[in-house]
Design a protein around this motif. Structure first.
Motif, PDB file in Angstrom:
ATOM      1  N   GLN A 296       0.842  -1.193   0.000  1.00 58.12           N
ATOM      2  CA  GLN A 296       0.000   0.000   0.000  1.00 58.12           C
ATOM      3  C   GLN A 296       0.883   1.251   0.000  1.00 58.12           C
ATOM      4  O   GLN A 296       1.830   1.369   0.785  1.00 58.12           O
ATOM      5  N   GLY A 297       0.581   2.163  -0.927  1.00 60.11           N
ATOM      6  CA  GLY A 297       1.273   3.455  -0.934  1.00 60.11           C
ATOM      7  C   GLY A 297       2.705   3.416  -1.428  1.00 60.11           C
ATOM      8  O   GLY A 297       3.418   4.410  -1.330  1.00 60.11           O
ATOM      9  N   ALA A 298       3.158   2.272  -1.954  1.00 57.03           N
ATOM     10  CA  ALA A 298       4.555   2.201  -2.404  1.00 57.03           C
ATOM     11  C   ALA A 298       4.603   2.212  -3.927  1.00 57.03           C
ATOM     12  O   ALA A 298       3.830   1.520  -4.576  1.00 57.03           O
ATOM     13  N   ASP A 299       5.515   3.010  -4.486  1.00 55.30           N
ATOM     14  CA  ASP A 299       5.618   3.012  -5.949  1.00 55.30           C
ATOM     15  C   ASP A 299       6.670   2.017  -6.437  1.00 55.30           C
ATOM     16  O   ASP A 299       6.890   1.869  -7.624  1.00 55.30           O
ATOM     17  N   ARG A 300       7.311   1.339  -5.476  1.00 52.95           N
ATOM     18  CA  ARG A 300       8.285   0.310  -5.845  1.00 52.95           C
ATOM     19  C   ARG A 300       7.804  -1.066  -5.397  1.00 52.95           C
ATOM     20  O   ARG A 300       7.086  -1.185  -4.409  1.00 52.95           O
ATOM     21  N   LYS A 301       8.269  -2.082  -6.112  1.00 48.67           N
ATOM     22  CA  LYS A 301       7.985  -3.453  -5.689  1.00 48.67           C
ATOM     23  C   LYS A 301       8.804  -3.737  -4.433  1.00 48.67           C
ATOM     24  O   LYS A 301       9.881  -3.165  -4.254  1.00 48.67           O
ATOM     25  N   VAL A 302       8.304  -4.635  -3.612  1.00 51.85           N
ATOM     26  CA  VAL A 302       9.109  -5.132  -2.495  1.00 51.85           C
ATOM     27  C   VAL A 302       9.398  -6.597  -2.788  1.00 51.85           C
ATOM     28  O   VAL A 302       8.500  -7.355  -3.154  1.00 51.85           O
TER      29      VAL A 302
END
Length: 350
Positions: A296-302
């Motif tokens: 949520q809210g991240a523009d990068r993959k984890v």
């Protein structure tokens, strides 16, 4: 100084590991490889290579490789090699460790994460497993270690494929893919395989690549109908029942894989807490696991991955503008309660 890439070579007794190693130690490939042999059974590396008269455990080969026999502790062998390399006594650029044919590769892989000195010098590249196409079905039935060797693999080298029929090979490959859908397969009869298929696989890199055999996902989708809540997951179940067909008995393995997929983002805190709990409870039974996650809210993959109780995560690449966003996770382990994993992961979604 750059870390020394290291490969764990495993495979059941007689699968062809030693043929491959003898080739590495003799062929003129221009690579300086230290081969650590952890086996003293019937089929260890040719004795002419291991000149036993010398009290020295390290034999230098004329192709620039070195062979090191380990009677004791692997950590000790690795640290001793690294110190001697730093002192300029020996030269090598990478390491291949052969485990014994009956070994579970898990503890060998963990060595690279638990010992600080090993971690300071070496980088675990991949687990490569040699599978004997003739005897593998029986070995997988009778020995959990054989299943573990497949479950841990980043790459599977299929040997003796010329001695089985195409149907037998297909049945074996399907079974191996059920145990491990993320390993790549290559044939390696008589140890004939390009070294590029064995080295620099980057199986333990935290990268965005989550190799899953596409056929594995197709069979999952055929057997799963859970598409509620706007997302869907695929869970591996042993669904082949050939009870009426005596040529293809059903093989149910204790070690198997399942995949979780969702297009909804995860709540980072809830997921962190849930995965932490999973690892505490089921860590010893979780062989390999990896995921590319939408947070949520991240523009990068984890990206996360782990071996048993050791898990690491990192930020991956940015999500592409037109890329379909979602999480995909694969778990490979022994008798893991899939429903507990799936339900728990669903509850971590936003």
């Amino acid at each position: 100084m750059a870390l020394i890439p290291s490969t764990i070579l495993t495979g059941f007794l007689g699968a062809g590991k030693t043929t491959l190693l003898n080739r590495i130690l003799r062929e003129h490939h221009g690579l300086r490889i230290a081969v650590i042999e952890n086996e003293f059974g019937q089929e260890n590396i040719d004795n002419e290579i291991l000149v036993q008269e010398s009290s020295e455990q390290i034999v230098e080969m004329n192709n620039g490789c070195i062979c090191c026999t380990v009677r004791g502790d692997l950590i000790e062998a690795l640290t001793s090699l690294a110190r001697r390399r730093e002192a300029g006594e020996i030269a090598f650029d990478r390491v291949v460790i052969e485990t014994t044919g009956l070994a579970n590769p898990g503890p060998v892989a963990q060595t690279f994460f638990v010992d600080e000195e090993v971690g300071a010098h070496y980088l675990l590249d991949a687990v490569v497993t040699v599978v004997d196409a003739v005897h593998a079905m029986q070995q997988l039935d009778e020995h959990e270690e054989a299943q573990r060797q497949v479950g841990f693999a980043d790459k599977i080298l299929l040997s003796k494929t010329d001695l089985v029929s195409p149907d037998q090979l297909e049945e074996l490959t399907a079974r191996l893919k059920r145990i491990n859908p993320r390993a790549a397969f290559v044939k390696s009869d008589f140890g004939q395989v390009e070294l590029s298929e064995v080295l620099d696989i980057k199986g333990f890199n935290l990268n965005d690549k989550l190799e899953l055999d596409p056929d594995f996902l197709t069979t999952e989708e055929e057997h799963e109908h859970g598409h509620e809540h706007g997302h869907h997951e695929h869970v591996h179940t042993e669904h082949c029942d050939h009870s009426h067909d005596h040529h293809h008995p059903s093989h149910s393995d204790d070690i198997a894989a399942f995949v979780f997929k969702s297009s909804r983002p995860f709540d980072p805190e809830r997921l962190d807490e849930f995965l932490g709990g999973l690892i505490q409870v089921f860590g010893p039974r979780m062989l390999r696991y990896k995921g590319v996650l939408l947070m949520q809210g991240a523009d990068r993959k984890v990206v996360f991955q782990g071996v048993h109780q050791m898990m690491g995560s990192d930020l991956g690449a940015k999500w592409g503008e037109h890329e379909e966003r979602g999480s995909k996770m694969v778990f490979i382990g022994k008798n893991l309660p899939k429903d507990v994993f799936i339900r728990g992961l669903e509850q971590c979604l936003v």
